[in-house]
Enzyme design. Structure first.
Site, PDB file in Angstrom:
ATOM      1  N   HIS A 251      47.223  25.824  33.816  1.00 21.22           N
ATOM      2  CA  HIS A 251      46.857  26.962  34.667  1.00 21.22           C
ATOM      3  C   HIS A 251      48.045  27.910  34.767  1.00 21.22           C
ATOM      4  O   HIS A 251      49.189  27.481  34.838  1.00 21.22           O
ATOM      5  CB  HIS A 251      46.450  26.488  36.065  1.00 21.22           C
ATOM      6  CG  HIS A 251      45.621  27.499  36.793  1.00 21.22           C
ATOM      7  ND1 HIS A 251      44.257  27.583  36.641  1.00 21.22           N
ATOM      8  CD2 HIS A 251      45.959  28.493  37.640  1.00 21.22           C
ATOM      9  CE1 HIS A 251      43.793  28.573  37.387  1.00 21.22           C
ATOM     10  NE2 HIS A 251      44.813  29.153  38.005  1.00 21.22           N
TER      11      HIS A 251
ATOM     12  N   ASP B  46      37.763  27.983  47.375  1.00 19.11           N
ATOM     13  CA  ASP B  46      38.565  28.893  46.541  1.00 19.11           C
ATOM     14  C   ASP B  46      37.697  30.001  45.960  1.00 19.11           C
ATOM     15  O   ASP B  46      38.147  31.131  45.829  1.00 19.11           O
ATOM     16  CB  ASP B  46      39.278  28.119  45.420  1.00 19.11           C
ATOM     17  CG  ASP B  46      40.207  29.042  44.626  1.00 19.11           C
ATOM     18  OD1 ASP B  46      41.015  29.737  45.259  1.00 19.11           O
ATOM     19  OD2 ASP B  46      40.093  29.098  43.390  1.00 19.11           O
TER      20      ASP B  46
ATOM     21  N   ARG C 219      40.884  37.501  48.457  1.00 22.34           N
ATOM     22  CA  ARG C 219      42.325  37.776  48.257  1.00 22.34           C
ATOM     23  C   ARG C 219      42.518  38.859  47.202  1.00 22.34           C
ATOM     24  O   ARG C 219      43.434  39.673  47.300  1.00 22.34           O
ATOM     25  CB  ARG C 219      43.057  36.487  47.838  1.00 22.34           C
ATOM     26  CG  ARG C 219      43.203  35.499  48.978  1.00 22.34           C
ATOM     27  CD  ARG C 219      43.681  34.138  48.470  1.00 22.34           C
ATOM     28  NE  ARG C 219      45.003  34.201  47.883  1.00 22.34           N
ATOM     29  CZ  ARG C 219      45.350  33.535  46.771  1.00 22.34           C
ATOM     30  NH1 ARG C 219      44.492  32.758  46.139  1.00 22.34           N
ATOM     31  NH2 ARG C 219      46.565  33.634  46.296  1.00 22.34           N
TER      32      ARG C 219
ATOM     33  N   SER D  86      44.876  27.528  46.094  1.00 13.94           N
ATOM     34  CA  SER D  86      43.901  28.051  45.145  1.00 13.94           C
ATOM     35  C   SER D  86      43.984  27.308  43.808  1.00 13.94           C
ATOM     36  O   SER D  86      42.980  26.813  43.289  1.00 13.94           O
ATOM     37  CB  SER D  86      44.179  29.551  44.961  1.00 13.94           C
ATOM     38  OG  SER D  86      43.462  30.060  43.875  1.00 13.94           O
TER      39      SER D  86
ATOM     40  N   LYS E 149      41.437  23.783  42.405  1.00 11.92           N
ATOM     41  CA  LYS E 149      40.617  23.808  41.172  1.00 11.92           C
ATOM     42  C   LYS E 149      41.060  22.687  40.229  1.00 11.92           C
ATOM     43  O   LYS E 149      40.246  21.983  39.645  1.00 11.92           O
ATOM     44  CB  LYS E 149      40.788  25.152  40.444  1.00 11.92           C
ATOM     45  CG  LYS E 149      40.182  26.329  41.163  1.00 11.92           C
ATOM     46  CD  LYS E 149      40.155  27.572  40.286  1.00 11.92           C
ATOM     47  CE  LYS E 149      41.473  28.293  40.166  1.00 11.92           C
ATOM     48  NZ  LYS E 149      41.886  29.046  41.347  1.00 11.92           N
TER      49      LYS E 149
HETATM   50  N1  URA Z   1      45.692  31.652  39.982  1.00 10.45           N
HETATM   51  C1  URA Z   1      44.841  31.097  40.893  1.00 10.45           C
HETATM   52  O1  URA Z   1      43.912  30.393  40.524  1.00 10.45           O
HETATM   53  N2  URA Z   1      45.051  31.339  42.181  1.00 10.45           N
HETATM   54  C2  URA Z   1      46.055  32.104  42.635  1.00 10.45           C
HETATM   55  O2  URA Z   1      46.187  32.255  43.843  1.00 10.45           O
HETATM   56  C3  URA Z   1      46.944  32.669  41.701  1.00 10.45           C
HETATM   57  C4  URA Z   1      46.737  32.423  40.363  1.00 10.45           C
END
Ligand code: URA
Length: 447
Positions: free
Chosen positions: A82, A161, A168, A183, A187
């Site tokens: 990620h 999220d 956001r 966040s 995930k």
């Molecule tokens: N990627 C995400 O999934 N969440 C964030 O807050 C920032 C980057």
């Protein structure tokens, strides 16, 4: 509980108890707390932060707002990556099929555009028909059958999220380490992975503008992943210019396809191979990151990564004819060439400004219900270090928005600095972070 009191407590710098955070997040995920109260809370967190205990509780509650998937019946160590968010960051589109082609299953839950940065889901959805909203059963079937699946947060997986992320995006409440941690890790820990590689972006185009802030974020994320029993590694990578040339959705898919077909977009592939090497290593298919990188290169050169991406697109409902014949995608109404006003070397790129410009062109959202224009974006013809003659094209801007056209060329031109003397290129992978701390990154010698 009284949401106004909880918002006031955070606004005044107080620490919320786990049950208070749980109530706020739970109520919001169920649609029982309105957007305006959650926005106020998020803004209070941006200013006041969270304690370590609050952050732990927040991540846990975000994660358990939905189901945590168990993929243990699927053979192999499941590994994902990620990014903390960047401009032109299409790494996942190349990396996920490349690593899957090396025999490591990649279950990936991504996000949409966030603030001035792009999102993997919006890019994938620019391929007509591509579905990112699979059910858990479909998710499981796809990863089992082809070793790769790419979806978004759903009503079942990380639903808190899903709602908070969209909010956001349009309330300037992204730049907060606990919010980013909640966040991302909600995930990632829901996906059913055994290991995780994090691309922690640092620089003007990232949410962490300095190396030190990126390290703090990296340590937080790696700490959470490790505490959850996942092998977790962070790489700090440069985001002081867009990654690759394309910024947008369809144009980024096109650039990713070029790389999958073997084009060496140098900065993009350097970061992709480093992250991929770590994933293949964590997946148990290589004895070191360097060996993992070599396997990743072979997956690109053999065409196996490209093949895997087409397989994924077909499996998730996308029309691969658009990938094989890019001319099928209708051209945007406006295409503007931005030309150099002097000769010299490109010394810098105001990356966040370019990301904001891409949003204004239609590639991102200014309101929750904005519809993305897949063809909007910017393609850079020159990157930091490149030479240009006066009058040469620096970038091409594409948009369907009449209101964006007038200012776009001016903003883009002002974002690119040209100097008379040659400039040195900063390292693209800057450091590694693991459970023991921060370590220097030394690229393998064949690189
Ligand atoms: N990627 C995400 O999934 N969440 C964030 O807050 C920032 C980057």
């Amino acid at each position: 509980m009284n949401p106004v009191e909880l918002i006031r407590k955070k606004r005044n710098g107080g620490a919320l108890a786990p049950e208070e955070i749980s109530w706020l997040v739970g109520a919001y995920a169920k649609g029982e707390l309105p957007d305006y109260q959650m926005s106020a809370f998020l803004m209070a967190v941006c200013f006041r932060g969270m304690t370590a205990d609050e952050t732990t509780a927040f991540v846990d509650i975000m994660l358990h707002s939905g189901k945590v998937i168990d993929l243990s019946s699927i053979p192999g160590r499941k590994v994902d990556k990620h990014s903390t968010g960047g401009v032109g960051d299409k790494v996942s589109l190349i990396l996920a099929p490349m690593v899957a082609a090396c025999g490591v299953p990649v279950p990936m839950i991504s996000g949409r555009g966030l603030g001035h940065t792009g999102g993997t889901l919006d890019k994938l959805e620019s391929i007509p028909g591509f579905r990112t909203d699979l059910t858990i059963d479909e998710y499981r079937e796809v990863i089992r059958d082809i070793g790769l699946v790419m979806i978004g947060q759903t009503a079942e997986i990380a639903p808190a999220d899903r709602r908070m992320y969209a909010l956001r995006d349009v309330t300037a409440t992204v730049e907060s380490i606990p919010l980013i941690a909640g966040s991302i890790m909600s995930k990632k820990l829901a996906e059913g992975i055994d290991a995780l590689v994090l691309d922690i972006k640092s620089g003007d185009g990232a949410f962490m503008k300095t190396y030190n802030d990126a390290v703090t974020l990296g340590r937080t994320l790696v700490g959470i992943g490790t505490a959850a029993g996942k092998d977790t590694l962070g790489m700090i990578t440069a985001m002081d210019q867009p990654l690759g040339a394309a910024i947008g959705n369809w144009c980024e898919v096109e650039e990713a396809m070029d790389c999958l077909r073997g084009k060496n977009v140098v900065d993009l592939m350097e970061v992709t191979y480093a992250l991929g090497g770590a994933m293949v290593y964590f997946g148990g298919k290589a004895a070191s990151i360097a060996e993992g990188m070599a396997l990743c290169r072979s997956a690109i050169w053999s065409g196996a990564a490209h093949e895997k991406f087409l397989q994924l697109v077909e499996r998730q409902g996308g029309d691969i004819a658009y990938l094989n014949e890019p001319g099928r995608v209708p051209a945007p109404r406006h295409r503007i060439e931005v030309r150099a006003t002097s000769s010299g070397f490109v010394a810098g790129c105001a990356t966040m400004k370019l990301g904001v410009l891409a949003v204004e062109l239609g590639a991102g959202r200014r309101k929750v219900d904005d519809v993305i224009d897949p063809t909007a974006g910017i393609v850079l013809a020159k990157k930091v270090g490149d030479h240009t003659e006066k009058g040469e094209t620096l970038a091409t801007i594409s948009t369907n928005r009449e209101d964006a056209v007038r200012r776009a060329a001016e903003v883009c031109s002002a974002s690119i600095t040209i100097v008379p003397e040659r400039v040195a290129l900063p390292p693209r992978v800057q450091a590694l972070i693991d459970r023991d701390g921060v370590k220097p990154w030394t690229a393998p010698t064949y690189y």
